[in-house]
Write a protein that holds these residues in place. Structure first.
Motif, mmCIF file in Angstrom:
data_model
loop_
_atom_site.group_PDB
_atom_site.id
_atom_site.type_symbol
_atom_site.label_atom_id
_atom_site.label_comp_id
_atom_site.label_asym_id
_atom_site.label_seq_id
_atom_site.Cartn_x
_atom_site.Cartn_y
_atom_site.Cartn_z
ATOM 1 N N ARG A 171 0.808 -1.215 0.000
ATOM 2 C CA ARG A 171 0.000 0.000 0.000
ATOM 3 C C ARG A 171 0.844 1.268 0.000
ATOM 4 O O ARG A 171 0.295 2.371 0.071
ATOM 5 N N SER A 172 2.145 1.140 -0.070
ATOM 6 C CA SER A 172 3.010 2.321 -0.077
ATOM 7 C C SER A 172 2.812 3.143 -1.345
ATOM 8 O O SER A 172 2.471 2.606 -2.405
ATOM 9 N N THR A 173 3.051 4.444 -1.235
ATOM 10 C CA THR A 173 2.964 5.328 -2.396
ATOM 11 C C THR A 173 4.054 4.954 -3.394
ATOM 12 O O THR A 173 5.240 4.953 -3.047
ATOM 13 N N PRO A 174 3.698 4.642 -4.652
ATOM 14 C CA PRO A 174 4.690 4.085 -5.576
ATOM 15 C C PRO A 174 5.598 5.085 -6.283
ATOM 16 O O PRO A 174 6.733 4.757 -6.633
ATOM 17 N N ASN A 175 5.109 6.307 -6.497
ATOM 18 C CA ASN A 175 5.899 7.253 -7.293
ATOM 19 C C ASN A 175 5.423 8.688 -7.056
ATOM 20 O O ASN A 175 4.440 8.930 -6.350
ATOM 21 N N ALA A 176 6.131 9.638 -7.672
ATOM 22 C CA ALA A 176 5.825 11.051 -7.468
ATOM 23 C C ALA A 176 4.438 11.420 -7.963
ATOM 24 O O ALA A 176 3.741 12.229 -7.339
ATOM 25 N N THR A 177 4.015 10.848 -9.073
ATOM 26 C CA THR A 177 2.691 11.167 -9.616
ATOM 27 C C THR A 177 1.600 10.784 -8.621
ATOM 28 O O THR A 177 0.677 11.575 -8.343
ATOM 29 N N ALA A 178 1.685 9.585 -8.076
ATOM 30 C CA ALA A 178 0.704 9.127 -7.097
ATOM 31 C C ALA A 178 0.768 9.969 -5.819
ATOM 32 O O ALA A 178 -0.259 10.279 -5.204
ATOM 33 N N PHE A 179 1.977 10.343 -5.434
ATOM 34 C CA PHE A 179 2.147 11.139 -4.228
ATOM 35 C C PHE A 179 1.511 12.514 -4.387
ATOM 36 O O PHE A 179 0.806 13.000 -3.489
ATOM 37 N N LEU A 180 1.718 13.148 -5.531
ATOM 38 C CA LEU A 180 1.123 14.463 -5.776
ATOM 39 C C LEU A 180 -0.398 14.386 -5.810
ATOM 40 O O LEU A 180 -1.085 15.292 -5.327
ATOM 41 N N ARG A 181 -0.942 13.304 -6.364
ATOM 42 C CA ARG A 181 -2.400 13.115 -6.348
ATOM 43 C C ARG A 181 -2.904 13.001 -4.912
ATOM 44 O O ARG A 181 -3.932 13.575 -4.548
ATOM 45 N N GLU A 182 -2.174 12.247 -4.090
ATOM 46 C CA GLU A 182 -2.556 12.077 -2.695
ATOM 47 C C GLU A 182 -2.482 13.412 -1.944
ATOM 48 O O GLU A 182 -3.371 13.736 -1.150
ATOM 49 N N LEU A 183 -1.442 14.193 -2.199
ATOM 50 C CA LEU A 183 -1.310 15.488 -1.540
ATOM 51 C C LEU A 183 -2.436 16.437 -1.928
ATOM 52 O O LEU A 183 -2.936 17.197 -1.090
ATOM 53 N N GLU A 184 -2.841 16.393 -3.176
ATOM 54 C CA GLU A 184 -3.952 17.237 -3.619
ATOM 55 C C GLU A 184 -5.250 16.829 -2.920
ATOM 56 O O GLU A 184 -6.040 17.681 -2.491
ATOM 57 N N LYS A 185 -5.461 15.538 -2.785
ATOM 58 C CA LYS A 185 -6.634 15.037 -2.074
ATOM 59 C C LYS A 185 -6.620 15.478 -0.621
ATOM 60 O O LYS A 185 -7.636 15.946 -0.080
ATOM 61 N N VAL A 186 -5.476 15.346 0.026
ATOM 62 C CA VAL A 186 -5.330 15.746 1.427
ATOM 63 C C VAL A 186 -5.562 17.243 1.576
ATOM 64 O O VAL A 186 -6.224 17.695 2.517
#
Length: 253
Positions: A162-177
């Motif tokens: 379930r770890s964040t796999p890459n920068a693209t996914a991380f940026l999507r998660e940050l936008e959601k947060v």
């Protein structure tokens, strides 16, 4: 004397609305112009107000310097700790406080769970920045270009499936947060550990710290932990209010 101090301090929020002349100040305070002038002169001597060339008064630079000094000397850990203890007493789970400093997210306070199963996190230790709920909140508050720059520099360890796999996914998660105002780590760092977190904001609305509640699956499920989110957010809001000065500290009113 207390009435004089009260009147003098009442001038500051008036001038925060914009420059005002002597008559406007006197009218707002309900005093004679000579009284208003005496108060303004005293504030001017201390650099708290400034008389412009058009004879109107505005807030002085010294006031902003004092405010900046006060903000720099605020200890968010000291303010937050009693709130963290009360939250821990209420829910029983591990409570963390974290800040973002020099490209790392660090735990600066921790209240241990009352359950036998304990987390091995330590005060002063960096968190797993790509998966930790507190890290998501702190990085989500950065301006977009800074978020992107940070995300592109990070490594993305596969702690779990379930770890964040890459920068693209991380940026999507940050936008959601950023949009929802809270964050989770549901097995992203350790399969058996879940976490919910909320931001602590300063007077300018920016996130200055983040707090979280964490617990292992053997104590509560992820869904059960999520039911604590309203309590976590209320605690974070209470800390924010005290830190920013919007809420008076109990016992000082």
């Amino acid at each position: 004397m207390s009435q004089t101090v009260d009147r003098a301090l009442s001038i500051l929020p008036l001038l925060a609305e914009g420059p005002a002349d002597l008559g406007q100040v006197a009218d707002r305070l309900g005093v004679h112009k000579s009284t208003a002038l005496r108060l303004l002169r005293t504030l001017h001597e201390h650099g708290l107000v400034y008389r412009q060339s058009d004879q109107r008064y505005r807030l002085g630079a010294r006031l902003f310097a004092l405010a900046q000094e006060a903000m720099e000397n605020l200890d968010v850990r000291e303010i937050a700790h009693p709130h963290l203890v009360r939250l821990n007493e209420s829910c029983g789970h591990t409570v963390h406080l974290a800040v973002y400093e020099e490209n790392e997210v660090l735990y600066i306070d921790k209240v241990d769970s009352r359950y036998p199963v304990r987390m091995y996190s330590r005060i002063g230790k960096p968190v797993a920045i790509t998966v930790a709920a507190v890290a998501k909140l702190l990085l989500a508050d950065l301006p977009e270009h800074e978020r992107r720059a940070v995300a592109e520099k990070l490594d993305y360890p596969a702690y779990t499936a379930r770890s964040t796999p890459n920068a693209t996914a991380f940026l999507r998660e940050l936008e959601k947060v950023r949009e929802q105002g809270w964050a989770t780590d549901l097995g992203g760092h350790e399969e058996s550990i879940n976490c919910v977190a909320a931001p602590i904001r300063g007077a300018d609305g920016r996130v200055v710290a983040a707090m979280s509640v964490s617990a292992p699956n053997v104590v509560v499920t992820a869904d059960e932990l999520l039911t604590l989110l309203p309590l976590v957010r209320r605690t974070a809001d209470a800390i924010s209010g005290e830190y920013s000065g919007r809420t008076p500290v109990k016992g000082t009113e």
